[in-house]
Design an enzyme around this catalytic site. Structure first.
Site, PDB file in Angstrom:
ATOM      1  N   HIS A   1      48.845  28.327  44.761  1.00 32.08           N
ATOM      2  CA  HIS A   1      47.649  28.648  44.965  1.00 32.08           C
ATOM      3  C   HIS A   1      46.760  27.512  45.505  1.00 32.08           C
ATOM      4  O   HIS A   1      45.233  28.051  45.719  1.00 32.08           O
ATOM      5  CB  HIS A   1      47.473  29.994  44.310  1.00 32.08           C
ATOM      6  CG  HIS A   1      46.058  30.955  45.039  1.00 32.08           C
ATOM      7  ND1 HIS A   1      46.884  32.041  46.006  1.00 32.08           N
ATOM      8  CD2 HIS A   1      44.847  30.824  44.282  1.00 32.08           C
ATOM      9  CE1 HIS A   1      45.249  32.596  45.926  1.00 32.08           C
ATOM     10  NE2 HIS A   1      44.372  32.182  45.277  1.00 32.08           N
TER      11      HIS A   1
ATOM     12  N   ASP B   1      53.363  31.083  46.082  1.00 29.42           N
ATOM     13  CA  ASP B   1      52.296  31.158  45.026  1.00 29.42           C
ATOM     14  C   ASP B   1      52.270  32.388  44.521  1.00 29.42           C
ATOM     15  O   ASP B   1      52.672  32.967  45.464  1.00 29.42           O
ATOM     16  CB  ASP B   1      50.767  31.827  46.871  1.00 29.42           C
ATOM     17  CG  ASP B   1      49.670  31.756  46.100  1.00 29.42           C
ATOM     18  OD1 ASP B   1      49.149  32.092  45.089  1.00 29.42           O
ATOM     19  OD2 ASP B   1      48.745  31.258  46.875  1.00 29.42           O
TER      20      ASP B   1
ATOM     21  N   SER C   1      40.694  32.300  48.443  1.00 33.07           N
ATOM     22  CA  SER C   1      41.377  33.920  47.324  1.00 33.07           C
ATOM     23  C   SER C   1      40.704  34.679  48.331  1.00 33.07           C
ATOM     24  O   SER C   1      40.144  35.013  49.015  1.00 33.07           O
ATOM     25  CB  SER C   1      41.076  32.734  46.921  1.00 33.07           C
ATOM     26  OG  SER C   1      42.051  33.696  46.063  1.00 33.07           O
TER      27      SER C   1
END
Length: 209
Positions: free
Chosen positions: A185, A154, A104
């Protein structure tokens, strides 16, 4: 840049072996991926910095003004600082290969370092990166390996931007591949297995990447 430019942890591995940097997601810290990194590459020395930007108390590597809206000046600042931090550790360790794994926000700063300094990392795993801008690569990525992992649903990192990033990296000469799962995610087991296979190439001490 100093080896102490960030609060960080170092987990020693075999001298002269691979050097693996891990980069946490928003709200994580320098311990988030130490265990996974050791599992993926038992012989590596692991260096794990903590992001030095606070977003309502959550650690990040650079500022943003909204979901997917980056402060580009701060991203440039953070990229330069992180590149110097990584290079200082590499020069001290003289490893057989230099590897990176980020998730991320950590994947985003890792990708940005790769764009700015293509020769620094031999191979990188970008887990759920979000690059909402056209990357400007400072050179080419010939001989560099990149694994991107992503969820087809996501809500933070749209699949079309993931595919665009992979195509851009391939266009600059990187051996870039995408490992998908059907979720969002979160990190799933197939991503971890793909990263394990990806890092299995890392040479032993005395060999070259």
């Amino acid at each position: 840049m100093s080896k102490s430019a960030y609060i960080h942890k170092v987990a020693p591995g075999l001298p002269g072996g691979p050097l693996l940097f891990t980069f946490h997601g928003t709200g994580g810290d320098e311990s988030q991926f130490l265990g996974l990194a050791r599992e993926l590459l038992p012989t590596a020395t692991i260096v794990s910095p903590r992001g030095n930007v606070s977003e309502h108390g959550a650690a990040r590597f650079f500022r943003r003004t909204g979901e997917g809206v980056y402060d580009m000046d701060d991203l440039a600042r953070a990229t330069d600082r992180m590149s110097g931090f990584v290079r200082a550790h590499v020069e001290a360790a003289k490893p057989s290969s230099v590897l990176g794994l980020g998730y991320s926000n950590g994947a985003n700063i890792l990708a940005s370092v790769v764009f700015a300094d293509p020769g620094l990392f031999d191979a990188t795993v970008l887990m759920h990166p979000l690059i909402p801008f056209e990357p400007q690569v400072n050179g080419d990525l010939a001989g560099r390996r990149v694994l991107i992992t992503a969820g087809r649903r996501d809500p933070i990192c749209p699949p079309n931007l993931t595919a665009r990033l992979a195509a851009h990296l391939q266009g600059r000469g990187a051996d870039a591949k995408v490992e998908w799962h059907e979720g969002g995610h979160e990190i799933r087991e197939n991503e971890i297995e793909a990263a394990r296979r990806f890092f299995a190439f890392a040479p032993a001490p005395g060999e070259t990447a």
